[in-house]
Design a protein around this motif. Structure first.
Motif, mmCIF file in Angstrom:
data_model
loop_
_atom_site.group_PDB
_atom_site.id
_atom_site.type_symbol
_atom_site.label_atom_id
_atom_site.label_comp_id
_atom_site.label_asym_id
_atom_site.label_seq_id
_atom_site.Cartn_x
_atom_site.Cartn_y
_atom_site.Cartn_z
ATOM 1 N N ILE A 149 0.911 -1.210 0.086
ATOM 2 C CA ILE A 149 0.016 0.092 0.120
ATOM 3 C C ILE A 149 1.080 1.190 0.013
ATOM 4 O O ILE A 149 1.764 1.227 0.630
ATOM 5 N N GLU A 150 0.681 2.122 -1.107
ATOM 6 C CA GLU A 150 1.321 3.262 -1.181
ATOM 7 C C GLU A 150 0.414 4.699 -0.577
ATOM 8 O O GLU A 150 1.114 5.557 -0.151
ATOM 9 N N ASN A 174 -1.440 -0.918 11.317
ATOM 10 C CA ASN A 174 -0.032 -1.447 11.640
ATOM 11 C C ASN A 174 -0.051 -2.764 10.445
ATOM 12 O O ASN A 174 1.228 -3.023 10.783
ATOM 13 N N ARG A 175 -0.768 -2.744 9.610
ATOM 14 C CA ARG A 175 -0.230 -3.711 8.659
ATOM 15 C C ARG A 175 0.037 -2.921 7.256
ATOM 16 O O ARG A 175 0.453 -3.822 6.377
ATOM 17 N N VAL A 176 -0.220 -1.937 7.340
ATOM 18 C CA VAL A 176 0.246 -1.242 6.035
ATOM 19 C C VAL A 176 1.678 -0.505 6.188
ATOM 20 O O VAL A 176 2.030 -0.090 7.335
ATOM 21 N N PRO A 177 2.387 -0.464 5.012
ATOM 22 C CA PRO A 177 3.918 0.027 5.074
ATOM 23 C C PRO A 177 3.772 1.362 5.792
ATOM 24 O O PRO A 177 2.905 2.398 5.535
ATOM 25 N N LYS A 178 4.916 1.588 6.569
ATOM 26 C CA LYS A 178 5.108 3.100 7.178
ATOM 27 C C LYS A 178 5.271 4.176 5.914
ATOM 28 O O LYS A 178 4.920 5.415 6.092
ATOM 29 N N ARG A 202 2.041 11.764 8.731
ATOM 30 C CA ARG A 202 3.289 12.468 8.912
ATOM 31 C C ARG A 202 3.026 13.820 8.510
ATOM 32 O O ARG A 202 2.711 14.260 7.393
ATOM 33 N N ASN A 203 3.210 14.906 9.389
ATOM 34 C CA ASN A 203 2.927 16.223 9.090
ATOM 35 C C ASN A 203 1.890 16.432 8.268
ATOM 36 O O ASN A 203 2.268 17.120 7.126
#
Ligand code: AMP
Length: 447
Positions: A149-150, A174-178, A202-203
């Motif tokens: 996931i993007e 918690n399962r998707v990429p950071k 993120r911001n």
């Protein structure tokens, strides 16, 4: 301001033009450039503002930049929605805007078989639109994979929390990429939503459009309690006793709208139906008949009525209450414009008590209850009637943006008013959690 200036690709611009979108809505104008630049977004917007396109267009553009390999591919975008209805609607929008791109969109929601959803996932998906509970089921079975996931979209986040989806959402997050882009849309920003944003975004840039939850003061609202099985007869009764030229009737389902239009025709009332199963051309044709006065009644679903240029109307009737309270505002927004007198009638069955409560909470006013003689329901309308989970996003009240007391129901207890139904009627009186308990709203206590 045009879509071209927002930096969208030709394939998306073409789809928008084909959909007759010429000007971005305020949330689109604000959100699209920021999302295209890769920012996380906190969008304060509700249904009807164009928020779906505000996140769908940048999402599609991002995914279309990189052509994925053929064959089974894992989802690169995930949109979480509170209800099945919204999931379907969002997926439809993604397909419409992305019609010139080669991206697969799949929906996953509860209340439907797992099998076909698993098949779709296996075949390969670019964009997954899902309700949180069912997505967890697929994650547990290993049939859905989120490691590519993007872009993650949380649509109507406040409603998802209202429906108790916070634990499921956290598990999914918690399962998707950071490393991803997160877009969160919500009508309100409770502490819980802010905490979610702080933890998982993120911001984020904030974009906000002002609430459109204002209803013309010139609209008279009334609710007619009636058994579901007798709604059609009551509608025919109301329509045949009035001389209003153009009446917009809202129904719940596509099939129901079609049938209702046919039944009205049988009763000698010229009616046409528009719903999502009809092509844009068919819908436009029906609307033209209505506008030209060749059909007196237009029967529509919420989805079909959106995006259509329906003129100001003297009377809107809710044959069925909307599953989502905001849709009441959209429906009623078709009447009473620009200072004109408008009237909104809702046929309310005992099963719809909870939906009525939801609407009253949002409007911060109670509708005038007006039982029409001969149509009294077999059971009282109880406001504590549960709302079905799928599609009935029941807000926990009180925390909507303080849309100013949107209107005053114009009836006093017993007031039959100039706009009231011509036939005789009876008002009940009493106390308690019965919507039919009081006729006047100004002094009524909300249950
Ligand atoms: P939404 O708030 O996303 O549910 O959108 C509300 C309605 O507005 C939908 O029927 C959209 O098709 C329509 N819509 C969204 N953006 C535009 C636009 N820029 N121009 C015309 N209609 C729009």
């Amino acid at each position: 301001m045009t879509f071209e200036t927002l930096g969208l690709s030709p394939a998306l611009l073409r789809a928008l033009a084909e959909n007759n979108y010429t000007t971005p809505t305020p949330i689109q104008a604000e959100a699209i450039p920021l999302a295209l630049a890769g920012h996380d977004l906190l969008g304060g917007a509700q249904t009807g503002t164009g928020k779906t396109a505000a996140f769908s267009l940048p999402l599609l553009q991002r995914l279309s930049k990189l052509t994925p390999p053929n064959g089974a591919r894992k989802p690169r975008a995930l949109v979480l929605t509170p209800t099945r209805e919204l999931a379907v609607q969002v997926a439809d929008s993604l397909k419409t805007y992305g019609r010139h791109l080669r991206l697969n969109v799949t929906t996953i929601y509860g209340g439907a078989g797992m099998g076909p959803q698993m098949d779709n996932l296996r075949r390969g998906v670019d964009i997954l639109v899902a309700t949180p509970g069912r997505l967890i089921d697929h994650l547990e079975r290993g049939t859905a994979k989120l490691d590519e996931i993007e872009v993650l979209v949380l649509d109507e986040a406040d409603r998802m929390l209202d429906m108790g989806f916070l634990p499921a959402i956290k598990r999914i997050l918690n399962r998707v990429p950071k490393e991803r882009q997160t877009l969160l849309f919500s009508a309100t920003f409770e502490d819980q939503i802010k905490a979610l944003a702080l933890e998982f975004m993120r911001n984020p840039q904030q974009v906000q459009v002002t609430a459109k939850n204002t209803i013309a003061e010139t609209i008279v609202h009334r609710a007619h309690p009636v058994d579901g099985s007798r709604k059609r007869d009551l509608l025919i009764d109301i329509l045949s006793k009035r001389h209003t030229d153009q009446v917009l009737v809202f129904g719940k389902t596509k099939h129901g709208c079609n049938r209702l239009a046919e039944q009205l025709e049988t009763a000698g009332l010229k009616a046409v139906a528009i719903h999502g199963n009809k092509s844009q051309a068919q819908r436009q044709k029906a609307l033209n008949l209505f506008k030209a006065g060749k059909a007196r009644v237009l029967v529509a679903t919420d989805v079909a009525a959106r995006g259509l240029d329906i003129p100001n109307l003297p009377l809107v009737i809710n044959h069925d209450l909307p599953m989502v309270a905001e849709d009441y505002i959209h429906r009623i927004g078709r009447t009473g414009r620009a200072g004109a007198q408008g009237e909104a009638l809702s046929l309310v069955s005992p099963e719809e008590g909870g939906l009525l409560r939801q609407i009253q909470r949002m409007l911060k006013v109670d509708l005038v209850m007006d039982t029409i003689e001969g149509f009294a329901p077999s059971k009282p309308i109880r406001l504590d009637t549960p709302i079905p989970k799928n599609g009935g996003g029941q807000r926990q009240g009180g925390h909507r943006p303080p849309s100013k007391p949107a209107h005053r129901a114009h009836g006093k207890p017993g007031d039959r008013g100039a706009h009231a139904h011509a036939g005789p009627k009876q008002h009940r009186s009493g106390q308690g959690a019965y919507a039919g308990a009081y006729a006047g709203s100004r002094r009524g206590t909300r249950a």
